[in-house]
Design a protein around this motif. Sequence first.
Motif, short mmCIF file in Angstrom:
data_model
loop_
_atom_site.label_atom_id
_atom_site.label_comp_id
_atom_site.label_asym_id
_atom_site.label_seq_id
_atom_site.Cartn_x
_atom_site.Cartn_y
_atom_site.Cartn_z
N PHE A 176 27.41 -19.04 129.88
CA PHE A 176 28.21 -18.83 131.08
C PHE A 176 27.55 -17.79 131.98
O PHE A 176 27.43 -17.98 133.20
N ILE A 177 27.10 -16.68 131.39
CA ILE A 177 26.43 -15.62 132.15
C ILE A 177 25.17 -16.16 132.82
O ILE A 177 24.90 -15.89 133.99
N GLY A 178 24.39 -16.93 132.05
CA GLY A 178 23.17 -17.51 132.60
C GLY A 178 23.45 -18.45 133.77
O GLY A 178 22.76 -18.41 134.80
N GLU A 179 24.47 -19.28 133.62
CA GLU A 179 24.84 -20.21 134.69
C GLU A 179 25.37 -19.46 135.92
O GLU A 179 25.10 -19.85 137.06
N LEU A 180 26.11 -18.39 135.69
CA LEU A 180 26.62 -17.59 136.81
C LEU A 180 25.47 -16.98 137.61
O LEU A 180 25.51 -16.95 138.84
N PHE A 181 24.45 -16.49 136.89
CA PHE A 181 23.28 -15.93 137.58
C PHE A 181 22.53 -17.01 138.36
O PHE A 181 22.12 -16.81 139.50
N LYS A 182 22.37 -18.18 137.76
CA LYS A 182 21.68 -19.29 138.42
C LYS A 182 22.37 -19.67 139.73
O LYS A 182 21.72 -20.06 140.70
N ASN A 183 23.69 -19.55 139.73
CA ASN A 183 24.46 -19.95 140.92
C ASN A 183 24.72 -18.79 141.88
O ASN A 183 25.52 -18.93 142.81
N GLY A 184 24.07 -17.65 141.64
CA GLY A 184 24.17 -16.53 142.57
C GLY A 184 25.44 -15.72 142.46
O GLY A 184 25.79 -14.97 143.37
N ALA A 185 26.17 -15.87 141.34
CA ALA A 185 27.43 -15.13 141.17
C ALA A 185 27.20 -13.71 140.68
O ALA A 185 27.98 -12.81 140.97
N PHE A 186 26.12 -13.49 139.90
CA PHE A 186 25.77 -12.17 139.39
C PHE A 186 24.40 -11.76 139.91
O PHE A 186 23.49 -12.59 139.98
N PRO A 187 24.21 -10.48 140.27
CA PRO A 187 22.91 -10.01 140.76
C PRO A 187 21.90 -9.88 139.63
O PRO A 187 22.26 -9.87 138.45
N GLU A 188 20.63 -9.72 140.00
CA GLU A 188 19.55 -9.63 139.02
C GLU A 188 19.72 -8.44 138.09
O GLU A 188 19.41 -8.53 136.90
N LYS A 189 20.20 -7.31 138.60
CA LYS A 189 20.32 -6.11 137.77
C LYS A 189 21.29 -6.33 136.60
O LYS A 189 21.12 -5.75 135.52
N VAL A 190 22.28 -7.19 136.80
CA VAL A 190 23.24 -7.48 135.73
C VAL A 190 22.57 -8.26 134.62
O VAL A 190 22.72 -7.94 133.43
#
Length: 412
Positions: A176-190
């Motif tokens: 879920f975290i990985g997919e959220l990052f892929k979709n721009g929901a979480f920043p790179e630092k997270v």
Amino acid sequence: MQLLHIFPYNYNIPLIVCTAVDKIEKKIIMELISNSDEVLNTVRSIVYHLNDVNLAKMTPKMIALPINNVKLLEEITDIIFDRALKRQNYTHVYAQMCACMINDSKFNKLATDTKTTFQKVLLKKCSDVFYIEYQQELNQLKKKMKNDNMVPKRCISTLNNFQFDFNKKSICNCRFIGELFKNGAFPEKVILSCITDLSKENNENNELQMHCLCTILQLVGPILSKTYDLNKLVNKLVSSLNNHGMPSTLKCLIHQVKRMHSKGWKNEEPVNFIGNNYTVFSDLPIHMKSVYRLKSIMIMAEWIYDESHDVLFNFVNKNKIDEVMQLLQISNTWIFYDPVLFVVSIILVALEENQIVRNHAGKLLNNLNKKKKLSTHSIQSGVNKVLNDSGTKKEYPNLSNLVSDITGQSKL
């Protein structure tokens, strides 16, 4: 909700006015509760059957929901998060919906006078799985197991199922975290912070951490590799393949990450998530079950050791067996579930201390034997286990003499 402040304090407000105000307050509160229930029911109807086909239609409905307080926002996040982790084949769909909610400034920011956002609440949910939930849930399980008077065999079985479910939840959380990052929901630092934490060595959950790390890398590698050097990280994973005790599923997963890295993270084919396709612990192959059983036995041993420490030092400090008996009764100690391991733990605690404590340990075991809380056979079995353990022998070269300090206090 305080409405009386609209009246000057020096006014003598008639009782009928106060009663009317109370009714207004109750009405507003009931309306808020009613509205909240309606919103939560709508959220459930949206997320429970979310899929690739209805995503475009359902996302605007979610964004349009009237959310006017932090509690409601947290409850909505709980529903989405829990459903996303339970439906692992649709994790990417929930991530896409959440990304749209986060990128909608009106929805994401609850109000101008608060720093709470949907993104922050969702991020906390994801991080709590790693840092808070495991120990909290394990402590609750420990309490329940003791209250239910579980025998050792059932204790281990319960722990096996708990660990399996938590591991599955952790891995789904990483997807879920990985997919959220892929979709721009979480920043790179997270995502970098998450990867750093998962890269830290932890003997207790090291295999789970590596599995989680591989899961995240498969998803974020193609994006993250453009701005961040992943060579050291992947090489560290590959070097762990020399561990002969590593489960075959984890080895396959590391090899998969290695291949993606060597090909420049060109994710041309769908990512194959290995080893998380079993729904219940009983379905696992025998070689995979053994990993959970070993961990469960270690957890039980730690619990018994901790309680043995408390029981022994209560006796050392007060030298009153009646108080120890009362402590055993109140705390429902593990002595009743695995007496041999209890004896082993008492001895191991005493070995780390001085001769006075070791003498008290012997007296304690002798008294528990007289009170018929420990059988002579259990005590002798525990002593033999300690004397025959190669690791303990290596740690204490004069082990026989130290154990004699304990057994010499009685006819053990």
